[in-house]
Design a protein around this motif. Structure first.
Motif, short mmCIF file in Angstrom:
data_model
loop_
_atom_site.label_atom_id
_atom_site.label_comp_id
_atom_site.label_asym_id
_atom_site.label_seq_id
_atom_site.Cartn_x
_atom_site.Cartn_y
_atom_site.Cartn_z
N LEU A 48 -48.71 100.14 62.08
CA LEU A 48 -47.95 101.37 62.29
C LEU A 48 -48.17 101.96 63.68
CD1 LEU A 48 -48.53 102.86 58.75
CD2 LEU A 48 -46.53 101.62 59.59
N GLY A 49 -47.35 102.93 64.02
CA GLY A 49 -47.46 103.61 65.31
C GLY A 49 -46.31 103.26 66.23
N TYR A 50 -46.65 102.80 67.44
CA TYR A 50 -45.63 102.51 68.45
C TYR A 50 -45.81 101.09 68.97
CZ TYR A 50 -49.62 103.88 71.32
OH TYR A 50 -50.87 103.98 71.85
N LEU A 51 -44.78 100.61 69.65
CA LEU A 51 -44.79 99.27 70.23
C LEU A 51 -45.75 99.25 71.42
CD1 LEU A 51 -43.55 96.39 70.56
CD2 LEU A 51 -41.78 97.45 71.97
N PRO A 52 -46.84 98.47 71.35
CA PRO A 52 -47.75 98.39 72.50
C PRO A 52 -47.00 97.92 73.75
CG PRO A 52 -48.74 97.39 70.57
CD PRO A 52 -47.29 97.66 70.23
N GLY A 53 -47.12 98.69 74.81
CA GLY A 53 -46.43 98.37 76.05
C GLY A 53 -44.99 98.85 76.07
N GLY A 54 -44.54 99.49 74.99
CA GLY A 54 -43.16 99.93 74.88
C GLY A 54 -43.04 101.45 74.97
N VAL A 98 -53.25 101.60 60.07
CA VAL A 98 -52.80 102.93 60.47
C VAL A 98 -53.57 103.37 61.70
CG1 VAL A 98 -52.08 103.59 58.13
CG2 VAL A 98 -54.40 104.08 58.87
N TYR A 99 -52.88 104.14 62.54
CA TYR A 99 -53.44 104.61 63.81
C TYR A 99 -53.37 106.13 63.86
CZ TYR A 99 -53.10 99.74 65.26
OH TYR A 99 -53.25 98.39 65.33
N PRO A 100 -54.41 106.81 63.39
CA PRO A 100 -54.36 108.27 63.36
C PRO A 100 -54.54 108.95 64.72
CG PRO A 100 -56.44 107.48 62.47
CD PRO A 100 -55.59 106.26 62.73
N GLY A 101 -54.81 108.20 65.78
CA GLY A 101 -55.12 108.78 67.08
C GLY A 101 -53.95 109.18 67.95
N HIS A 102 -52.71 108.81 67.61
CA HIS A 102 -51.57 109.20 68.44
C HIS A 102 -50.83 110.37 67.78
CE1 HIS A 102 -48.33 107.52 65.91
NE2 HIS A 102 -49.22 106.60 65.60
N PRO A 103 -50.00 111.10 68.53
CA PRO A 103 -49.28 112.23 67.94
C PRO A 103 -48.48 111.80 66.71
CG PRO A 103 -49.06 112.27 70.32
CD PRO A 103 -49.73 110.96 69.97
N GLY A 104 -48.73 112.45 65.60
CA GLY A 104 -48.07 112.13 64.34
C GLY A 104 -48.81 111.06 63.54
N ARG A 109 -43.43 104.87 73.82
CA ARG A 109 -44.33 105.55 72.89
C ARG A 109 -43.67 106.70 72.14
NH1 ARG A 109 -50.56 105.70 74.52
NH2 ARG A 109 -50.80 103.49 75.00
N SER A 110 -42.45 107.03 72.51
CA SER A 110 -41.75 108.08 71.76
C SER A 110 -41.10 107.53 70.50
CB SER A 110 -40.71 108.77 72.64
OG SER A 110 -39.63 107.90 72.91
#
Length: 192
Positions: free
Chosen positions: A104-110, A142-148, A112-113
């Motif tokens: 989950l989260g965002y695409l690494p290197g992509g 899961v990646y709790p460290g980014h916004p949301g 981030r929004s």
């Protein structure tokens, strides 16, 4: 021997269950690492269905698979939200899936929004769980460290904790003494 990393642990759970000829799902394709891993497990007679909403993810995954010599026919790369898993997975595959992986989260290197969200993730988790065969496993990193991310992680954990114990086993795997919000695994195994 040390503890497995978070991603290695998710892969170990999948490796225990996926055999050549099986069906597997990468619900969040990203740069294709999980897709390639699953393609290696299912082998020539198997199939991997991989989902992402970003064309860059599909392009990166195509390149990774080609570089590893994995035939394109082994993987269906779908430019679709993971929330559409139930509709996108062919009807004959429902109830046959050995493993479903989420990162989950965002695409690494992509961009981030563009992130996974609790609403779409919970819908995808339900669909992934329904698609599993008995003994199949669903793993969500899961990646709790980014916004949301903390909200999504909490929603995934609550989802797993509410699963009916007679039908599923659910667990978490996390490191407790790392940075303030390290990633962790939430996994569910279908009993019957």
């Amino acid at each position: 021997m040390g503890f497995l990393s978070i991603l290695s642990f998710a892969h170990a759970l999948a490796r225990e269950r996926v055999r050549p000829g099986d069906v597997a799902v990468d619900a969040t394709m990203g740069n294709g690492r999980d897709t390639l891993f699953l393609a290696g497990l299912v082998g020539e007679g198997g199939r991997v269905y991989a989902f992402d909403v970003q064309e860059a993810a599909l392009a990166n995954t195509r390149e990774r698979l080609a570089a590893a010599g994995v035939p394109a026919s082994r993987c269906s790369l779908l430019l679709r939200d993971h929330a559409e898993l139930a509709e996108a997975l062919p009807a004959e595959e429902h109830g046959r899936v050995a493993a479903v992986l989420f990162n989950l989260g965002y695409l690494p290197g992509g961009d981030r929004s563009v992130v996974t969200t609790p609403a779409s993730t919970l819908q995808a988790l339900d669909a992934g769980l329904a698609a599993l065969r008995p003994g199949g496993v669903l793993c969500a990193v899961v990646y709790p460290g980014h916004p949301g991310g903390a909200e999504e992680a909490a929603a995934v954990e609550a989802w797993a904790a509410a699963l009916e114990q007679a039908r599923y086993q659910a667990m978490t795997y996390r490191f407790l003494n790392q940075r303030s919000a390290p990633p962790y695994v939430v996994a569910a195994e279908k009993r019957n």
